[in-house]
Design a protein around this motif. Sequence first.
Motif, PDB file in Angstrom:
ATOM      1  N   GLU A 199       0.811  -1.216   0.000  1.00  0.00           N
ATOM      2  CA  GLU A 199       0.000   0.000   0.000  1.00  0.00           C
ATOM      3  C   GLU A 199       0.845   1.268   0.000  1.00  0.00           C
ATOM      4  O   GLU A 199       0.336   2.358  -0.245  1.00  0.00           O
ATOM      5  CB  GLU A 199      -0.928   0.008   1.211  1.00  0.00           C
ATOM      6  CG  GLU A 199      -1.967  -1.114   1.190  1.00  0.00           C
ATOM      7  CD  GLU A 199      -2.933  -1.023   2.358  1.00  0.00           C
ATOM      8  OE1 GLU A 199      -2.809  -0.044   3.143  1.00  0.00           O
ATOM      9  OE2 GLU A 199      -3.811  -1.894   2.478  1.00  0.00           O
ATOM     10  N   ALA A 200       2.152   1.127   0.243  1.00  0.00           N
ATOM     11  CA  ALA A 200       3.020   2.309   0.337  1.00  0.00           C
ATOM     12  C   ALA A 200       3.258   2.942  -1.029  1.00  0.00           C
ATOM     13  O   ALA A 200       3.235   4.165  -1.192  1.00  0.00           O
ATOM     14  CB  ALA A 200       4.339   1.932   0.985  1.00  0.00           C
ATOM     15  N   GLY A 201       3.514   2.119  -2.029  1.00  0.00           N
ATOM     16  CA  GLY A 201       3.710   2.631  -3.388  1.00  0.00           C
ATOM     17  C   GLY A 201       4.785   3.692  -3.485  1.00  0.00           C
ATOM     18  O   GLY A 201       5.887   3.540  -2.949  1.00  0.00           O
ATOM     19  N   LEU A 202       4.461   4.802  -4.143  1.00  0.00           N
ATOM     20  CA  LEU A 202       5.435   5.866  -4.391  1.00  0.00           C
ATOM     21  C   LEU A 202       5.628   6.800  -3.203  1.00  0.00           C
ATOM     22  O   LEU A 202       6.273   7.840  -3.317  1.00  0.00           O
ATOM     23  CB  LEU A 202       5.013   6.682  -5.615  1.00  0.00           C
ATOM     24  CG  LEU A 202       5.009   5.916  -6.940  1.00  0.00           C
ATOM     25  CD1 LEU A 202       4.468   6.787  -8.067  1.00  0.00           C
ATOM     26  CD2 LEU A 202       6.415   5.422  -7.278  1.00  0.00           C
ATOM     27  N   THR A 203       5.092   6.398  -2.035  1.00  0.00           N
ATOM     28  CA  THR A 203       5.330   7.173  -0.818  1.00  0.00           C
ATOM     29  C   THR A 203       6.094   6.334   0.210  1.00  0.00           C
ATOM     30  O   THR A 203       6.197   6.701   1.373  1.00  0.00           O
ATOM     31  CB  THR A 203       4.007   7.647  -0.201  1.00  0.00           C
ATOM     32  OG1 THR A 203       3.209   6.504   0.170  1.00  0.00           O
ATOM     33  CG2 THR A 203       3.229   8.524  -1.170  1.00  0.00           C
ATOM     34  N   ALA A 204       6.629   5.214  -0.221  1.00  0.00           N
ATOM     35  CA  ALA A 204       7.303   4.290   0.698  1.00  0.00           C
ATOM     36  C   ALA A 204       8.526   4.914   1.364  1.00  0.00           C
ATOM     37  O   ALA A 204       9.261   5.688   0.756  1.00  0.00           O
ATOM     38  CB  ALA A 204       7.711   3.030  -0.057  1.00  0.00           C
ATOM     39  N   THR A 205       8.731   4.537   2.633  1.00  0.00           N
ATOM     40  CA  THR A 205       9.932   4.913   3.379  1.00  0.00           C
ATOM     41  C   THR A 205      10.489   3.644   4.002  1.00  0.00           C
ATOM     42  O   THR A 205       9.902   2.557   3.870  1.00  0.00           O
ATOM     43  CB  THR A 205       9.616   5.927   4.498  1.00  0.00           C
ATOM     44  OG1 THR A 205       8.856   5.268   5.533  1.00  0.00           O
ATOM     45  CG2 THR A 205       8.815   7.105   3.952  1.00  0.00           C
ATOM     46  N   VAL A 206      11.596   3.766   4.712  1.00  0.00           N
ATOM     47  CA  VAL A 206      12.193   2.595   5.351  1.00  0.00           C
ATOM     48  C   VAL A 206      11.232   1.973   6.365  1.00  0.00           C
ATOM     49  O   VAL A 206      11.337   0.781   6.690  1.00  0.00           O
ATOM     50  CB  VAL A 206      13.527   2.957   6.036  1.00  0.00           C
ATOM     51  CG1 VAL A 206      14.581   3.302   4.997  1.00  0.00           C
ATOM     52  CG2 VAL A 206      13.341   4.101   7.017  1.00  0.00           C
ATOM     53  N   LEU A 207      10.285   2.754   6.855  1.00  0.00           N
ATOM     54  CA  LEU A 207       9.307   2.238   7.820  1.00  0.00           C
ATOM     55  C   LEU A 207       8.326   1.285   7.165  1.00  0.00           C
ATOM     56  O   LEU A 207       7.618   0.543   7.861  1.00  0.00           O
ATOM     57  CB  LEU A 207       8.545   3.401   8.473  1.00  0.00           C
ATOM     58  CG  LEU A 207       9.407   4.403   9.269  1.00  0.00           C
ATOM     59  CD1 LEU A 207       8.542   5.537   9.805  1.00  0.00           C
ATOM     60  CD2 LEU A 207      10.129   3.678  10.409  1.00  0.00           C
ATOM     61  N   ASP A 208       8.277   1.293   5.825  1.00  0.00           N
ATOM     62  CA  ASP A 208       7.350   0.421   5.101  1.00  0.00           C
ATOM     63  C   ASP A 208       8.013  -0.887   4.657  1.00  0.00           C
ATOM     64  O   ASP A 208       7.395  -1.687   3.956  1.00  0.00           O
ATOM     65  CB  ASP A 208       6.803   1.154   3.867  1.00  0.00           C
ATOM     66  CG  ASP A 208       5.948   2.346   4.238  1.00  0.00           C
ATOM     67  OD1 ASP A 208       4.943   2.144   4.949  1.00  0.00           O
ATOM     68  OD2 ASP A 208       6.306   3.475   3.841  1.00  0.00           O
ATOM     69  N   ILE A 209       9.257  -1.122   5.081  1.00  0.00           N
ATOM     70  CA  ILE A 209       9.935  -2.377   4.758  1.00  0.00           C
ATOM     71  C   ILE A 209       9.376  -3.480   5.665  1.00  0.00           C
ATOM     72  O   ILE A 209       9.437  -3.387   6.887  1.00  0.00           O
ATOM     73  CB  ILE A 209      11.464  -2.254   4.958  1.00  0.00           C
ATOM     74  CG1 ILE A 209      12.036  -1.199   4.006  1.00  0.00           C
ATOM     75  CG2 ILE A 209      12.145  -3.601   4.735  1.00  0.00           C
ATOM     76  CD1 ILE A 209      13.514  -0.909   4.220  1.00  0.00           C
ATOM     77  N   THR A 210       8.809  -4.503   5.048  1.00  0.00           N
ATOM     78  CA  THR A 210       8.224  -5.608   5.833  1.00  0.00           C
ATOM     79  C   THR A 210       9.138  -6.828   5.895  1.00  0.00           C
ATOM     80  O   THR A 210       8.960  -7.695   6.744  1.00  0.00           O
ATOM     81  CB  THR A 210       6.874  -6.028   5.217  1.00  0.00           C
ATOM     82  OG1 THR A 210       7.080  -6.427   3.853  1.00  0.00           O
ATOM     83  CG2 THR A 210       5.871  -4.884   5.270  1.00  0.00           C
ATOM     84  N   ASP A 211      10.108  -6.908   4.995  1.00  0.00           N
ATOM     85  CA  ASP A 211      11.048  -8.039   5.009  1.00  0.00           C
ATOM     86  C   ASP A 211      12.398  -7.564   4.495  1.00  0.00           C
ATOM     87  O   ASP A 211      12.477  -6.898   3.466  1.00  0.00           O
ATOM     88  CB  ASP A 211      10.511  -9.188   4.145  1.00  0.00           C
ATOM     89  CG  ASP A 211      11.326 -10.458   4.313  1.00  0.00           C
ATOM     90  OD1 ASP A 211      11.977 -10.623   5.369  1.00  0.00           O
ATOM     91  OD2 ASP A 211      11.323 -11.284   3.387  1.00  0.00           O
TER      92      ASP A 211
END
Length: 309
Positions: A199-211
Amino acid sequence: MKKRVVSLLLALTLTGALISGCSGASSAVSSSTEAEETEEEAAGESEGVESEEADAEEADVEEAEENSELEPLIVGATVSPHAEILEYIRDDLAEAGYDLQIVEYNDYVLPNTALEAGDLDANYFQHVLYLENFNEENGTHLVAAVSVHFEPMAIYAGKTSSLEELQEKATVAVPNDTTNEARALLLLEANGLITLDPEAGLTATVLDITDNPLNLQITELEAAQIPRSIEDVDIAVINGNYALEAGLTETIAQESSESEAAASYGNVIAVREGDENSAKTQALVDALLTDKVRDYITDTYEGAVLPMF
């Protein structure tokens, strides 16, 4: 007898003087002739230079007269690769009746304010997301006429030469601004190094890393600084324009021209709203979207810039 000797000596003296005098006269004539020849040569050279200068001035006048007959087409652009690409189509636009005037900028604000104010007919330096955000923040009314090229973000080798050689806790440099960090993380994900929240898409940050299987140590740096820090990390994700400026050409992996990023970050010709289909805009678009320009981009930038047509 003495009188004869004296007479003879006097005659010899006069003869020598005459010979000496003739020799001096001959030398004087020779020197005078050489001087005249030198002056003539110098005058000839001077006339040649003056002739060349006159020809150059005449050519400038003719070019100015020719350009005065063309309709001005003023386009703002950053230098590389935008102004370089525009320069490549200058003659094509002249044949279409337009005098292309390129105004170079080294920032991302003035080209848009100048376009909005009517000082430019178009600009060429930005991608669509930046353009839309600029309109929202500044109340401008600019639109994209066409997407021309894409500057892919790529992974470059630092202390580690390939993705396969990355070890546990390898260091990775990525841009620290929201837009480019998301692109960098998506590129790492596309190469199987991390997994992001979908769901992060083009706004992803390191906080959106799941693995993060290798427990990569991701270092966030200002985008322009990353090329200077590449030797301090194992790999680095760098924007295309900064890689060009740093002379980096060997990539480990890069965004595809068919990627989500390419669709969002293609660099566009921007114009004022309502001018999308004007004669000037159409002439500029027609001159850019050709096989000639596609080949120029491909051959000149060796993958650091990709044509979008």
